[in-house]
Design a protein around this motif. Sequence first.
Motif, PDB file in Angstrom:
ATOM      1  N   UNK A   1       0.855  -1.188   0.000  1.00 55.10           N
ATOM      2  CA  UNK A   1       0.000   0.000   0.000  1.00 55.10           C
ATOM      3  C   UNK A   1       0.890   1.236   0.000  1.00 55.10           C
ATOM      4  N   UNK A   2       0.332   2.342  -0.475  1.00 56.40           N
ATOM      5  CA  UNK A   2       1.065   3.605  -0.507  1.00 56.40           C
ATOM      6  C   UNK A   2       0.146   4.728  -0.036  1.00 56.40           C
TER       7      UNK A   2
ATOM      8  N   UNK B   1      -8.686   3.115  -3.285  1.00 59.66           N
ATOM      9  CA  UNK B   1      -8.313   4.080  -2.243  1.00 59.66           C
ATOM     10  C   UNK B   1      -9.174   3.842  -1.010  1.00 59.66           C
ATOM     11  N   UNK B   2      -8.529   3.521   0.109  1.00 60.99           N
ATOM     12  CA  UNK B   2      -9.280   3.338   1.341  1.00 60.99           C
ATOM     13  C   UNK B   2      -9.738   4.687   1.884  1.00 60.99           C
ATOM     14  N   UNK B   3     -10.849   4.666   2.617  1.00 61.58           N
ATOM     15  CA  UNK B   3     -11.360   5.871   3.242  1.00 61.58           C
ATOM     16  C   UNK B   3     -10.611   6.208   4.518  1.00 61.58           C
TER      17      UNK B   3
ATOM     18  N   UNK C   1      -9.979  -7.167   0.821  1.00 65.46           N
ATOM     19  CA  UNK C   1      -8.623  -6.734   1.151  1.00 65.46           C
ATOM     20  C   UNK C   1      -7.712  -7.941   1.371  1.00 65.46           C
ATOM     21  N   UNK C   2      -6.550  -7.977   0.721  1.00 70.25           N
ATOM     22  CA  UNK C   2      -5.627  -9.093   0.912  1.00 70.25           C
ATOM     23  C   UNK C   2      -4.782  -8.950   2.175  1.00 70.25           C
ATOM     24  N   UNK C   3      -4.795  -7.756   2.771  1.00 71.91           N
ATOM     25  CA  UNK C   3      -3.975  -7.485   3.955  1.00 71.91           C
ATOM     26  C   UNK C   3      -4.598  -6.329   4.721  1.00 71.91           C
TER      27      UNK C   3
ATOM     28  N   UNK D   1      -4.312   0.672  -2.403  1.00 65.99           N
ATOM     29  CA  UNK D   1      -3.881  -0.717  -2.459  1.00 65.99           C
ATOM     30  C   UNK D   1      -4.700  -1.504  -3.462  1.00 65.99           C
ATOM     31  N   UNK D   2      -4.463  -2.812  -3.492  1.00 64.33           N
ATOM     32  CA  UNK D   2      -5.114  -3.688  -4.469  1.00 64.33           C
ATOM     33  C   UNK D   2      -6.179  -4.531  -3.777  1.00 64.33           C
TER      34      UNK D   2
END
Length: 252
Positions: free
Chosen positions: A16-17, A40-42, A172-174, A182-183
């Motif tokens: 993640x970035x 994009x996470x909140x 979410x993978x993580x 993230x992906x």
Amino acid sequence: MFANIVFGADHTVYSTTTTRRYRHGTSLFTEDGRHYHYTENGAVAIGSATLSLGGRIIQSAVPSANHDNQAVAAAAAIGARTVNVTLGASAAADLFAFGYLAVNDSGADATAEGYIYHVESSSAATEVVFTLYPPGLRTALTTLSEVNAVLNPYKLVVIQASPPTAPVVGCTPAQWAASVFGWAQSRGPASVLTDGTVVIGESVMPSNAIDGAVEDWGLAEAAPPTEIGMVVGKVMVVAADTEHSTIWLMID
């Protein structure tokens, strides 16, 4: 190759970035065919040391009444790439970038209704200037027109509410911190938090009791039978309640 499709190694999906590197919704495929979307996470972290690190179903941001059925502030001609819309509250700059402007009503001119336009950028204000991708408007809009301003479905996502309050977009993978990119996985084998008893080979849907979890899919008792929730995937390996079953995701 399209610019919105990339290929990556397995470990890529755990990174993640805090700054955006791809367009929201960009597809990533791993070598085994699993499918992910750039998301994009909140403002709220997803997963923690006490809530496990991954395997949570996520949904789009909850639609705001301030963005729905809003009036066009100035007439716009066919081919125009900017549309001014008065929202119910001020919006941040580029809140709707890569999102959509959908015409839901246009007064007496019904020919303008039903079109949805891809948004390139949006201004910061209550009267927002939406800049559309070419070729712009297919029909003219007037001040009698109303639109829905729609965020990109992969922007400002949240853990799936139980039951969901917006479309489910991935898993979410993580663990994800707040406000990171993230992906999110949408297809292929994934380890997903399980609510209740699931059955190998059968479908699962978002849980109506545990945020971010899946449960056995079913129909409401009605005539005709009514789907309770969308199918998230099929069970590959069963795990116990509160553990993580292996699910073949089929979100897109």
